[in-house]
Structure formats: C-alpha cells, structure tokens
Design an enzyme around this catalytic site. Structure first.
Site, PDB file in Angstrom:
ATOM      1  N   ASN A  84       1.084  -1.198  -0.041  1.00  0.00           N
ATOM      2  CA  ASN A  84       0.631  -0.175   0.471  1.00  0.00           C
ATOM      3  C   ASN A  84       0.686   1.220  -0.142  1.00  0.00           C
ATOM      4  OD1 ASN A  84      -2.525   1.801   0.445  1.00  0.00           O
ATOM      5  ND2 ASN A  84      -3.368  -0.422   1.150  1.00  0.00           N
ATOM      6  N   HIS A 114      23.286   3.327  11.753  1.00  0.00           N
ATOM      7  CA  HIS A 114      24.459   4.406  12.465  1.00  0.00           C
ATOM      8  C   HIS A 114      25.665   3.316  12.899  1.00  0.00           C
ATOM      9  CE1 HIS A 114      23.473   6.683   8.895  1.00  0.00           C
ATOM     10  NE2 HIS A 114      22.196   6.694   9.349  1.00  0.00           N
ATOM     11  N   GLY A 141      -0.652  -1.915   8.820  1.00  0.00           N
ATOM     12  CA  GLY A 141       0.378  -0.132   9.040  1.00  0.00           C
ATOM     13  C   GLY A 141       0.875  -0.190   9.920  1.00  0.00           C
ATOM     14  N   ARG A 182       0.871 -15.242  20.249  1.00  0.00           N
ATOM     15  CA  ARG A 182       0.257 -16.638  19.577  1.00  0.00           C
ATOM     16  C   ARG A 182       0.158 -17.058  18.401  1.00  0.00           C
ATOM     17  NH1 ARG A 182      -4.493 -16.421  16.869  1.00  0.00           N
ATOM     18  NH2 ARG A 182      -5.860 -15.286  16.619  1.00  0.00           N
TER      19      ARG A 182
END
Length: 194
Positions: A84, A114, A141, A182
């Site tokens: 997406n 870094h 998301g 789980r």
C-alpha cells in the site's frame, strides 16, 4: 575493498562520502521520483520502472505510490506482492520478500544502521544487514522492520510494530519491540465469517 563491497559484506562502510554509492542512490531516487509522479492508471510504465529498479520481481505485483528505496537492485519480490502507500525500503543490504506478501501503508524496511561510536558515525560510517520476509506474510500499517530481521512464512505482524528480532512462522506478533502473541490456529479461518 570498495565501499560497496564492504556494504554488501555487512561491514562498516562509508555511506555518505563514497562517490559510487552516492551516484547509485541518486540514480535510484530519480527512478523512484519518476514512478511517484506517474498517473496511477499508467500501469505499464509503473511496472516497467519497478522491474528496472529491483533485482528480481515476480510476474504479478503492485506497489502503490509513493514508494522510495536507496539502491533498488538489492530488493527481490516474489509472486503476488502488494504494498500500500508510502513504502520505504532502505536496501543497502538485500531485502527479500517471498510469495503472497501484503504490506499495509506507511511501512519501512531498514537494512542500514549507523555506527554507535560518535566519531565513526560523524565520518558517515554505517552497516547494512539483510532483511528476509517469507511467503504468505501480512505486515500491518506503520510497521518498521530493522536490520538483520527474518520473518518466516505464514506470519502476521500487527500494525505499529517495531520488529527488531526474528519472528517464527505461523504466528501473530505485535509491539515495540515486536514479540510473538500467539500461534495462528484453525479457529482463525472462522474469524471473519458470519
């Protein structure tokens, strides 16, 4: 040994001031910018740019705009890959996705880290470790995947997670840092059927 060879070997390398790597990043980001400016309906050119950028693709994939990466040639995606909007892949090391991977909006895959030592960091030194995502993985998301992580097959990473360690197959994992909640069971097949 060149800085690019050091980068690919997972050693400290000069990310900021090496001319070869800087030129490769600019070339890659020019292609990303072109991709992001295309009309969404221009599917053929979108596909062609991703095939030109990536080291390997399946035949069927879709990457929503916007998309950004550093080099492109270190990215490999399998069949039926979908991401997406706002995917970022910092691919100083190899980033491999198996078949049937689904990536929700605002996700980042970060192979680069870094130096912890301030003097090394100020010299532009960093490391890059590969990321491997198995088959049939769904990443929710705003998930961040850190350097060196492997997520095995048939796993779900819940939205907002920060994945700092390997995640086994067939589980639901979540949190910061991400941890297994789980195992995915047969009952999960019935979750959304009414």
């Amino acid at each position: 040994m060149t800085e690019k060879e050091k980068m690919q070997a997972g050693m400290l390398y000069d990310a900021n001031y090496d001319e070869e790597l800087a030129a490769e990043r600019i070339q890659c980001k020019d292609l990303c910018a072109k991709y992001n400016q295309l009309m969404p309906s221009n599917t053929e050119e979108r596909t062609n740019i991703i095939k030109k950028l990536f080291g390997k693709t399946g035949e069927h994939f879709w990457i929503e705009q916007s998309f950004w990466c550093d080099y492109g040639y270190n990215i490999e995606i399998g069949e039926n890959f979908y991401s997406n909007h706002n995917l970022v892949i910092l691919d100083a090391a190899k980033v491999t996705f198996g078949d049937n991977c689904f990536i929700a909006p605002n996700c980042g895959f970060y192979t680069a880290g870094h130096a912890l030592d301030v003097e090394q960091r100020n010299q532009g030194l960093e490391i890059a470790w590969p990321i491997t995502i198995g088959n049939n993985v769904w990443i929710g998301g705003s998930v961040s995947i850190m350097p060196g992580v492997t997520i095995e097959d048939n796993t779900v990473i819940a939205g907002g997670s920060v994945v700092t360690k390997d995640i086994p197959s067939g589980v639901i994992a979540a949190g910061n840092p991400c941890r297994v909640l789980r195992t995915i069971t047969e009952d999960d097949k019935k979750k959304y059927w009414k």
